[in-house]
Design a protein around this motif. Structure first.
Motif, mmCIF file in Angstrom:
data_model
loop_
_atom_site.group_PDB
_atom_site.id
_atom_site.type_symbol
_atom_site.label_atom_id
_atom_site.label_comp_id
_atom_site.label_asym_id
_atom_site.label_seq_id
_atom_site.Cartn_x
_atom_site.Cartn_y
_atom_site.Cartn_z
ATOM 1 N N LYS A 68 -0.744 -3.776 -8.029
ATOM 2 C CA LYS A 68 -0.331 -4.149 -6.675
ATOM 3 C C LYS A 68 0.502 -5.422 -6.689
ATOM 4 O O LYS A 68 1.485 -5.545 -5.945
ATOM 5 N N GLU B 37 0.835 -1.206 0.000
ATOM 6 C CA GLU B 37 0.000 0.000 0.000
ATOM 7 C C GLU B 37 0.870 1.255 0.000
ATOM 8 O O GLU B 37 0.564 2.234 -0.692
ATOM 9 N N GLU C 99 0.935 4.117 -2.783
ATOM 10 C CA GLU C 99 0.661 5.498 -2.385
ATOM 11 C C GLU C 99 1.752 6.448 -2.875
ATOM 12 O O GLU C 99 1.479 7.576 -3.274
#
Length: 482
Positions: free
Chosen positions: A263, A139, A143
């Motif tokens: 991801k 994550e 980001e």
């Protein structure tokens, strides 16, 4: 010629050399020829002055001095080879006897590589960090990518953390505006810490047209380090807007069609990075254990030269490029000069010990370096130096540093042999198996990663990497300083 070797200590010897005068004939002839070309004597053509006239006019001593200086390197090298010595650096030469027509005798003290017994390294065990990539790691990576694609839009409100403000700055010291203390239309993200201390507090809460004054220590410029009164005026306030985390963002920011694919790729890249870091960590820790096992005497002069070279490279290459001097660097690092000296000596000792041990391993294991390995290492070095491969290769060749690069690669391969025999486990107790690609990449970078380069003869003009590590090489035949 007769020579004898006296061991002064494990890292230094004294050569005693006696040369029959007839072996100086070629050097004497060369000395007369050289002097012939440099002087004029009335009644003789240039270059045709008889030896007896040169002796009468300029002294036989001048001829002998020229001949001895010419011949000494050869006699010294012959004595080194006869004694099968692996010498380091230049010798300290003392002419003990010079009898015209009879004998030349001299001594030469020089450092040598110590004899090293390679310890049994098969029992080395080290623990390294485990390779774990969490959902939070993924994550955070996404980001960071998302942040790169943020946009800004003007707002009519007070500035808050995270906003991008356009500001004018004016700095005064003792009431006088500094020549380089004025800046206009500077974009600054509140909270980034990229400008002056205190600016975040000053601009937070200001709208466009608002001003504030604060005191801050200047980080650069003509008044670096001084406290300045800084006036900041906000011209515009803009809010940063992050794109939504969806498939559309994945398509905009990457080659993937979906956010899940992005991801998954981020996770894979993070795993590869951590595996590489783990391999480097294993290499460094195995090396540390190897150094603990081996007794390696350090030549005093070599150590002094290595320390001086490291300090010179730090001050004149690395710090110079950053606009810092040693005092400022130590202040930033929070170190005293004594701590810096001790740390530099410790690093130098480790570098020399590492080179000696790995070089001995290279010989013991009969490791060779092929052209492909050398080229790959050269490419890596060029990349880290900021030079193109062609520029770096040219600098290496012109500086006579090819043997240095070959030595680095060979030592990397030697360390890989030790790592391969060691027991490596991670912090979870799981065995770590380094694949061939990881070992190859790490061994190619051994000199960088473990700071192993130690100089036999320091060369401040070595290309690029000289800023981090001096050149190395065994010098058996340099001109003696008689």
């Amino acid at each position: 010629m007769k020579s004898a070797v006296e061991t002064l200590n494990p890292t230094r010897v004294r050569l005693t050399v006696e040369v029959p005068f007839e072996e100086l004939k070629d050097s004497l002839d060369a000395a007369y020829k050289k002097i012939n070309q440099q002087v004029t004597v009335k009644g003789f053509r240039k270059g045709k002055i008889p030896a007896r006239v040169i002796d009468q006019r300029f002294g036989r001593g001048a001829v002998l001095e020229e001949a001895v200086n010419d011949a000494l390197p050869k006699f010294y090298t012959d004595a080194v080879n006869e004694g099968e010595l692996n010498v380091l650096g230049q010798p300290d030469v003392d002419i003990t006897e010079l009898k015209d027509g009879e004998l030349l005798a001299f001594t030469a003290e020089v450092d040598i590589r110590p004899t090293i017994e390679i310890p049994d390294y098969s029992g080395i065990e080290v623990v390294v960090d485990s390779v774990e990539v969490t959902d939070e790691d993924v994550e955070k990576s996404v980001e960071q990518l998302r942040d790169r694609f943020a946009s800004t839009s003007p707002v009519e409100r007070a500035a808050a953390e995270g906003d991008v403000v356009t500001i004018d700055l004016e700095a005064k010291v003792d009431g006088e505006v500094l020549p380089d203390g004025v800046a206009s239309e500077v974009e600054y993200t509140i909270g980034s810490g990229e400008l002056l201390d205190g600016i975040d507090e000053a601009v937070t809460g200001l709208e466009a047209g608002g001003e504030a004054t604060f005191t801050s220590e200047l980080k650069g410029g003509t008044a670096e380090g001084k406290a300045a009164e800084v006036t900041v005026k906000v011209i515009r306030v803009a809010a940063r807007e992050l794109p939504a985390l969806d498939d559309e963002f994945a398509q905009m920011a990457s080659e993937f069609d979906t956010l899940d694919e992005l991801k998954a790729d981020s996770r894979k890249r993070l795993e590869s990075m951590k595996q590489y870091d783990q391999a480097t960590q294993a290499q460094e820790r195995v090396l540390d254990e190897l150094l603990k096992l081996a007794e390696v005497p350090i030549p005093e002069k070599l150590l002094a030269d290595e320390i001086n070279t490291r300090k010179h490279n730090l001050e004149h290459h690395q710090l110079g490029q950053m606009g810092l001097d040693l005092a400022k660097y130590l202040e930033i690092q929070g170190k005293t000069e004594e701590e810096f000296e001790a740390e530099t000596e410790e690093q130098a000792v480790k570098g020399i010990k590492t080179q000696f041990i790995l070089d001995e391993l290279v010989n013991k294991e009969k490791l060779n370096v092929n052209q492909e390995e050398l080229t790959e290492h050269l490419m890596r070095r060029a990349q880290s130096s900021g030079m193109s491969p062609d520029q770096f290769a040219q600098a290496v060749v012109e500086g006579g540093q090819v043997p240095m690069l070959v030595g680095e690669v060979a030592r990397g391969k030697a360390l890989a042999v030790v790592v391969e025999s060691a027991k490596v486990t991670d912090t979870n107790g799981q065995p770590v198996v380094l694949d061939d690609d990881e070992e190859a990449a790490d061994s190619a970078d051994t000199a960088d990663a473990t700071d192993t380069a130690a100089s036999d003869t320091a060369d401040a003009d070595a290309p690029a990497e000289a800023a981090d590590a001096p050149a190395e090489g065994t010098d058996k035949g340099g001109k003696a300083d008689a």
